[in-house]
Motif scaffolding. Structure first.
Motif, mmCIF file in Angstrom:
data_model
loop_
_atom_site.group_PDB
_atom_site.id
_atom_site.type_symbol
_atom_site.label_atom_id
_atom_site.label_comp_id
_atom_site.label_asym_id
_atom_site.label_seq_id
_atom_site.Cartn_x
_atom_site.Cartn_y
_atom_site.Cartn_z
ATOM 1 N N GLN A 262 0.816 -1.204 0.000
ATOM 2 C CA GLN A 262 0.000 0.000 0.000
ATOM 3 C C GLN A 262 0.857 1.265 0.000
ATOM 4 O O GLN A 262 0.378 2.336 -0.368
ATOM 5 N N VAL A 263 2.112 1.160 0.424
ATOM 6 C CA VAL A 263 2.966 2.352 0.451
ATOM 7 C C VAL A 263 3.903 2.353 -0.756
ATOM 8 O O VAL A 263 4.625 1.401 -1.003
ATOM 9 N N ARG A 264 3.834 3.443 -1.494
ATOM 10 C CA ARG A 264 4.539 3.576 -2.756
ATOM 11 C C ARG A 264 6.051 3.429 -2.592
ATOM 12 O O ARG A 264 6.711 2.758 -3.376
ATOM 13 N N GLY A 265 6.584 4.062 -1.559
ATOM 14 C CA GLY A 265 8.028 4.018 -1.352
ATOM 15 C C GLY A 265 8.515 2.590 -1.143
ATOM 16 O O GLY A 265 9.538 2.180 -1.672
ATOM 17 N N VAL A 266 7.766 1.819 -0.364
ATOM 18 C CA VAL A 266 8.145 0.433 -0.097
ATOM 19 C C VAL A 266 8.099 -0.361 -1.400
ATOM 20 O O VAL A 266 9.004 -1.113 -1.736
ATOM 21 N N ARG A 267 7.014 -0.156 -2.141
ATOM 22 C CA ARG A 267 6.832 -0.856 -3.411
ATOM 23 C C ARG A 267 8.034 -0.607 -4.326
ATOM 24 O O ARG A 267 8.566 -1.504 -4.947
ATOM 25 N N ARG A 268 8.440 0.661 -4.381
ATOM 26 C CA ARG A 268 9.538 1.006 -5.273
ATOM 27 C C ARG A 268 10.861 0.457 -4.761
ATOM 28 O O ARG A 268 11.694 -0.001 -5.520
ATOM 29 N N ARG A 269 11.045 0.508 -3.436
ATOM 30 C CA ARG A 269 12.307 0.054 -2.872
ATOM 31 C C ARG A 269 12.511 -1.433 -3.116
ATOM 32 O O ARG A 269 13.595 -1.889 -3.416
#
Lengths: 333, 528
Positions: A262-269
């Motif tokens: 749900q969190v974009r930063g985590v997804r990208r990381r």
């Protein structure tokens, strides 16, 4: 931290003096009460262990034959020392339970991991009124509000189909026990083989043995992969990322099924191509609802965002505390 | 806004430049000019003047969700992006996509906020937020808060548009220079045929050197190489064509306006000249610190005082065009021969040729290199005398032979959560060194650790937090890391008394205790 003879937070974990038993202990103990069969709750080499009847075959698979394991049907109270113990569905994975401990009319409930939404695979969560409630807070921030899993299911099927059109294999990362089985019904309706990584495959059978209806699957053996996996759906644990095993599936697209998506930063990381927000834990609204439903006067928070959750409830007038100082976030579901 | 939301979701979902380019082209091909103009404006990192304070945004969202403000802050820290955090916290409606176009959203919802009082702003925003779904809300918030980074900048946008318009990328870059006005007419002008003006302002692609990763002896006889100091400024191309002055930085940004003194003296160049060189802040004898140069570059229109305090110099490396003729295919030796008379005729002291260093052997060059710090340079440049001027970081003919960085062992003192890909992890560190028995913060560093190490340090920080100041955590002074950095300068602005350049983490020193960390006094002795 202590609640009468019912429950005590000790250095080694949660302990019930009245029952003389440890709950979800990671160290070997004489008597263990187990909420569910995930490794971080199961421990190892206990002398004796009690869990829900539905959890027992899964726990046995992981604990081995040395541990004397007692499977108790949901809702059935039994005497242990001075306490009455019973297991109640937690909705997290098949056989997952909240553990209810009663002594002299006072009740403690240890939730283990839980979710309120129905996944069609695990036994739905039951509200268990109590005085002290030990709640997981893995996703205890208000930004976590799960979308309807049916919609995520639609997205998942569309993703699979679009990968098929490009002749690619779809690799869905999901925890070997629980998530890997829970996503299976969401895949129904797409033509194509579903292959299970060796770590997740045995649990599929154990689920079926308990009457859970799941679409047909195959084991992703080396020979099966050699036959070609273009257009297939492969379910594998997150640990396969960046391994030679995964490279054998190329061309493939990689997606993760987890609340963290749900969190974009985590997804990208994490470097996945896609993410599906499918969690087996409570989101923020469910957490608030459950604490309210339990009617507890005291709340112990554990895992994830225990600090913020405890502070929030303290400000709401509840006696809320953090169970362990250990504050590791982003642990995988 | 539908098409724009879809574009952004596509851009967000991939790390492949190729797929991003495709997504951009798809969007620009089908979007209405008025919408495309705004999309381009935002993708290039522009934003209108701030319309609402972010503090107010947080308060309104906290109020609406009945959340304490600290919890909103806590969530922001975890999510690592304010626009996303606020979009997530707003009560969820299961709404379909809003039919408004991007142009309508910006021009009828967003820009009019400027004229509203606080109460009106709040009402308008609440109504918009409730009408949008989570993705739309996120993008809308991005439009308000700025920092609109989708892994796309001006350069990639320009490439996409150039391909659609069938123009060369630098031509599109040039057309996007300066203030792009986000309206349909300006957008359409981007697609016009190439003009003479376009070609006058077009620079050549920069030729870049690779870091020397072997012994210089392996490069062959020293006579075949030209050695120069490696100046620490801003690499730039200076164009003097058709009576026009253009200065391009290596980031393909036009920065001519910021250096009027160079324009004045360029008038002495023959028509059709292109020089490759380094912009330096220069005190008459030697380069000033890079910080001084940064101050200059950051001024779009420098005033008298800063022009006087921080004079600049163009240190010329190479001649790429003379008399309108492209010389890049000539050997370096010849280009340099033709460069000397051109510079010789030029008056003033704004241009200087980067002198070649004479040496009979690699050992002599190594000896010269060891004096780099005294010369305030970063090391040496090695260029094959017979090399053409290539493009990009290719080939084996240009090398940078940098001086080894400074190294210190420092102690982790403070940490803050990162943003973007590092959201929710403590990855922004402040390190300290000893001074008179006390650990003083001396440098911030963000890079150098692997993903695994970042997680390890994140766990350390969570377990050893002593105190929290808003988003900043103070930790027990326990973890020692080895830092490398380039420039080292005495500084009155810093409490520690030193300022460093490019600090980065080399490794975690589990084998060292904080007591073994370095002392600032000792470090200051190394300042030349």
């Amino acid at each position: 931290m202590q609640f009468g003879q019912l429950l005590e937070a000790r250095a080694g974990g949660l302990y019930s003096p009245a029952a003389d038993a440890w709950i979800d202990s990671r160290r070997p103990v004489e008597r263990a009460l187990i909420t569910h069969a995930h490794g971080d709750h199961l421990g190892y080499s206990h002398k004796q262990a009690w869990c829900s009847a539905s959890c027992a075959p899964l726990a046995a698979k992981r604990l081995g034959a040395k541990v004397q394991l007692h499977g108790i049907p949901y809702g059935e109270a039994f005497r242990m020392g001075e306490a009455w113990i019973s297991f109640h569905p937690a909705g997290h994975i098949l056989g997952s339970a909240q553990i209810r401990i009663e002594v002299d009319g006072q009740v403690a409930v240890v939730s283990g991991d839980y979710k309120r939404g129905r996944d069609g695979v695990s036994q739905p969560f039951e509200v268990v009124p109590c005085d002290v409630f030990v709640s997981e807070t893995t996703f205890g921030l208000p930004c976590y509000v799960w979308p309807d899993p049916r919609k995520e299911g639609e997205r998942l099927r569309a993703w699979w189909r679009s990968n098929q059109e490009q002749g690619a294999c779809s690799v869905l990362l999901a925890y070997a026990l629980g998530k890997a089985q829970r996503v299976l019904p969401l895949l129904e309706g797409v033509e194509g083989p579903i292959l299970m990584h060796a770590s997740a495959d045995p649990f599929v059978q154990l689920y079926r043995d308990q009457g859970v209806q799941l679409p047909p699957t195959e084991r992703a053996t080396a020979e099966r992969i050699k036959q070609g996996v273009a257009g297939a759906m492969v379910i594998a644990p997150p640990s396969v990322q960046n391994t030679p095993w995964l490279r054998k599936l190329r061309p493939c697209r990689l997606a993760m099924a987890s609340g963290w998506m749900q969190v974009r930063g985590v997804r990208r990381r994490m470097g996945y191509d896609d993410g599906f927000i499918l969690s087996d834990h409570v989101d923020w609204p469910e957490l608030l609802q459950t604490v309210k439903d339990s009617g507890c006067s005291e709340l112990w928070c554990t895992h994830g965002f225990a600090g913020p959750v405890a502070r929030y409830f303290r400000e709401q007038g509840l006696k809320a505390q953090v169970l362990a100082a250990d504050e590791t976030r982003l642990e995988m579901e | 806004m539908n098409g724009f939301v879809t574009l952004c979701m596509k851009l967000d979902a991939t790390r492949s430049t190729h797929l991003k380019l495709d997504a951009l082209k798809d969007y620009f091909r089908s979007a209405e000019d008025g919408d495309a103009a705004w999309a381009l404006y935002y993708l290039m990192g522009n934003k209108p003047r701030r319309l609402v304070s972010t503090t107010l945004l947080r308060e309104w969202v906290a109020d609406a969700q009945e959340l304490p403000l600290w919890l909103v802050e806590e969530t922001y820290e975890h999510v690592g992006d304010l626009a996303e955090c606020l979009a997530a916290l707003w009560p969820q409606g299961d709404t379909a996509m809003d039919p408004m176009s991007l142009k309508q959203v910006v021009e009828t919802e967003l820009l009019p906020l400027a004229k509203c009082n606080e109460q009106e702003k709040r009402e308008r925003l609440s109504s918009i937020w409730s009408r949008f779904n989570r993705e739309e809300r996120f993008l809308f918030n991005k439009l308000i808060t700025g920092g609109f980074r989708m892994g796309v900048g001006r350069s990639l946008s320009a490439r996409a548009l150039a391909e659609l318009a069938e123009l060369e990328a630098p031509v599109m870059e040039q057309r996007l220079m300066g203030a792009f006005s986000p309206d349909a007419a300006s957008y359409r002008r981007l697609f016009a045929e190439e003009t003479e003006q376009d070609s006058l302002a077009r620079p050549y692609p920069f030729f870049l050197a690779k870091a020397l990763d072997k012994e210089p002896q392996e490069l062959g006889p020293v006579e075949e190489w030209q050695a120069e100091w490696k100046w620490d400024g801003i690499r730039a191309q200076l164009l003097w064509r058709g009576g026009q002055f253009h200065l391009w930085s290596r980031g393909e940004e036009q920065i001519g306006e910021r250096f009027p003194e160079l324009e004045t003296y360029s008038m002495g160049l023959p028509d059709g000249t292109v020089l490759d060189g380094e912009l330096l802040a220069w005190d008459g004898e030697a380069p000033m610190s890079f910080q001084e140069l940064s101050r200059r570059v950051n001024r779009q229109k420098p005033g008298k005082k800063i022009l006087r305090d921080i004079p600049v110099l163009f240190m010329v490396y190479d001649l790429l065009e003379a008399g309108g003729e492209d010389l890049r295919a000539l050997p370096l030796r010849e280009r340099r021969q033709r460069l000397l008379p051109i510079l010789g005729r030029l008056g003033g002291d704004r241009f200087r040729i980067s002198e070649t260093l004479q040496a009979q052997s690699w050992e002599q060059l190594a000896e010269l290199r060891s004096h780099s710090r005294e010369q305030r340079v970063e090391g040496l440049m090695l260029k094959r005398l017979d090399s053409p001027y290539g493009s990009g970081r290719r080939g084996d003919s240009w090398w940078k032979w940098k001086v080894d960085p400074f190294r210190v062992d420092a102690v982790l003192l403070y940490a803050q959560a990162g943003h973007g890909r590092r959201a929710g992890l403590y990855t922004d560190y402040t390190f300290g060194l000893w001074k008179e028995g006390e650990l003083l913060p001396f440098a911030k560093a963000y890079s150098g650790l692997s993903d695994e190490e970042l997680k390890e340090v994140d766990r350390f920080i969570r377990k050893h937090t002593v105190e929290r100041f808003g988003p900043v955590r103070q930790v027990e002074p326990h973890l020692v890391v080895e830092l490398a950095f380039e420039g080292l300068q005495a500084s009155k602005r810093h409490k520690s008394g030193v300022a460093v350049r490019f600090p980065r983490i080399i490794r975690i020193r589990h084998d060292k205790s904080p007591a073994e960390a370095d002392h600032i006094e000792e470090l200051l002795n190394r300042v030349t």
